[in-house]
Design a protein around this motif. Structure first.
Motif, PDB file in Angstrom:
ATOM      1  N   THR A 127      81.127  16.385  51.983  1.00 23.71           N
ATOM      2  CA  THR A 127      81.092  15.374  53.029  1.00 23.71           C
ATOM      3  C   THR A 127      79.669  14.835  53.143  1.00 23.71           C
ATOM      4  O   THR A 127      78.705  15.596  53.094  1.00 23.71           O
ATOM      5  N   GLU A 128      79.552  13.524  53.292  1.00 26.42           N
ATOM      6  CA  GLU A 128      78.246  12.922  53.517  1.00 26.42           C
ATOM      7  C   GLU A 128      77.736  13.334  54.896  1.00 26.42           C
ATOM      8  O   GLU A 128      78.465  13.242  55.890  1.00 26.42           O
ATOM      9  N   PHE A 129      76.500  13.762  54.950  1.00 24.28           N
ATOM     10  CA  PHE A 129      75.906  14.178  56.216  1.00 24.28           C
ATOM     11  C   PHE A 129      76.010  13.064  57.259  1.00 24.28           C
ATOM     12  O   PHE A 129      76.318  13.308  58.428  1.00 24.28           O
TER      13      PHE A 129
ATOM     14  N   SER B  37      60.723  20.449  69.737  1.00 22.66           N
ATOM     15  CA  SER B  37      61.136  21.855  69.675  1.00 22.66           C
ATOM     16  C   SER B  37      62.477  22.043  68.974  1.00 22.66           C
ATOM     17  O   SER B  37      63.040  23.127  69.007  1.00 22.66           O
ATOM     18  N   ALA B  38      63.009  20.994  68.340  1.00 17.15           N
ATOM     19  CA  ALA B  38      64.282  21.087  67.626  1.00 17.15           C
ATOM     20  C   ALA B  38      64.055  20.954  66.125  1.00 17.15           C
ATOM     21  O   ALA B  38      63.306  20.083  65.666  1.00 17.15           O
ATOM     22  N   TYR B  39      64.704  21.836  65.375  1.00 13.24           N
ATOM     23  CA  TYR B  39      64.598  21.841  63.915  1.00 13.24           C
ATOM     24  C   TYR B  39      66.001  21.899  63.327  1.00 13.24           C
ATOM     25  O   TYR B  39      66.932  22.434  63.932  1.00 13.24           O
ATOM     26  N   LEU B  40      66.145  21.352  62.127  1.00 13.41           N
ATOM     27  CA  LEU B  40      67.460  21.262  61.512  1.00 13.41           C
ATOM     28  C   LEU B  40      67.419  21.749  60.070  1.00 13.41           C
ATOM     29  O   LEU B  40      66.556  21.334  59.288  1.00 13.41           O
ATOM     30  N   LEU B  41      68.359  22.634  59.730  1.00 13.85           N
ATOM     31  CA  LEU B  41      68.568  23.040  58.345  1.00 13.85           C
ATOM     32  C   LEU B  41      69.946  22.544  57.924  1.00 13.85           C
ATOM     33  O   LEU B  41      70.956  22.931  58.517  1.00 13.85           O
ATOM     34  N   VAL B  42      69.990  21.699  56.920  1.00 14.70           N
ATOM     35  CA  VAL B  42      71.250  21.209  56.371  1.00 14.70           C
ATOM     36  C   VAL B  42      71.507  21.981  55.079  1.00 14.70           C
ATOM     37  O   VAL B  42      70.755  21.847  54.111  1.00 14.70           O
ATOM     38  N   TYR B  43      72.537  22.809  55.081  1.00 14.10           N
ATOM     39  CA  TYR B  43      72.886  23.608  53.900  1.00 14.10           C
ATOM     40  C   TYR B  43      74.126  22.972  53.278  1.00 14.10           C
ATOM     41  O   TYR B  43      75.217  23.010  53.837  1.00 14.10           O
TER      42      TYR B  43
END
Length: 285
Positions: free
Chosen positions: A21-23, A41-47
């Motif tokens: 799926t496209e992010f 203060s927000a971080y994102l990991l896209v696996y």
């Protein structure tokens, strides 16, 4: 001259797992984009477990990390990568998310502003799929179609919630060690909340309602290969971890076989259930 009050936000690490799926097409994309550009203060990991890597303007941001893994190891590997990211950043909360959950601004703002309490092992929303509440459920008894549903509040009783939407404090992550690779995909959520209860931690059901498209809710539409993964995860969980419920699980498999025989057109489904029941019956355990 009055005193200024500075509110300190939790450092929130969001781990979202993708597959084919496209992010940019995920339900939560627009808000994730806003929070990544507006919150320090927000971080994102896209696996990304898709066959081919993808690109997105967010992947270039300092507070976003993109990992592509064409081997598609499932959820546990992705969540362990999220846990490492949390430790690296000395974060406060790890939010588990998958591509089928629609988060909203209010929920993420709540997580950023939570006063974390050591006795709480997980913070979870109330999640519905197709108009039906599916999570969380009380899990002191065998989790079946008629499981009791908790309202918002703090619970010391055993509760199980689906992975997506669950926020786990850093101290819980440290105590767990890592997400069990015994459950690469299915029943990882059962294992996680079993483990949280083993630690003597409570679960806080937040007064937030999220929508999730649960593809495995209906046996009439489930893919045979995915169902095989689910039933393997079930048996492993009750054999190796929540062993008190093993015989209830085995009996439930026989009842499920009968219901599937009457209601499900895909004959592979009820046959797979009966095969699992017969196998457990012959082994004794």
């Amino acid at each position: 001259m009055g005193l200024e009050v500075f509110l300190v936000e939790n450092k929130l690490i969001i781990t979202i797992v993708m597959y084919q799926t496209e992010f940019s097409q995920t339900p939560s994309y627009d808000y994730l984009k806003r929070i990544m550009t507006g919150k320090k203060s927000a971080y994102l990991l896209v696996y990304d477990n898709s066959k081919k890597a993808q690109e997105d303007e967010l992947f270039c941001r300092e507070n976003v990390r993109y990992i592509h893994d064409e081997t598609n190891p499932g959820l546990a590997e992705a969540y362990n990568a999220g846990s490492q990211y949390l430790q690296e950043l000395q974060g406060d909360l790890l939010l588990l998310l998958d591509q089928d959950t629609l988060i909203d601004e209010a929920y993420l703002e709540t997580l950023l502003g939570l006063e974390l309490v050591e006795e709480i092992g997980a913070y979870v929303p109330i999640i519905s799929s197709h108009g039906r509440q599916i999570s969380p459920v009380f899990s002191d008894r065998y989790v079946g179609g008629k499981s009791e549903l908790p309202e918002s509040g703090v619970y010391s009783q055993r509760i199980m919630s689906i992975n997506s939407g669950t926020a786990i404090p850093q101290k819980t992550i440290q105590s767990i060690g890592q997400f069990s690779l015994d459950f690469p995909l299915d029943f990882l959520d059962h294992w996680l909340f079993w483990r949280i209860h083993q630690l003597g931690k409570k679960v806080y059901v937040l007064d937030h309602h999220l929508a999730h498209d649960l593809s495995v809710l209906d046996y009439r539409t489930i893919d045979s290969k995915r169902y095989d993964s689910i039933i393997q995860g079930e048996t492993l969980f009750y054999q190796k971890y929540d062993q008190d419920k093993f015989y209830t699980h085995r009996r439930h498999l026989l009842l499920r076989t009968l219901k599937q025989f009457l209601r499900v057109k895909n004959r592979k489904i009820w046959r797979r259930t009966f095969l699992e029941y017969r196998s457990l019956l012959m082994k004794g355990k």
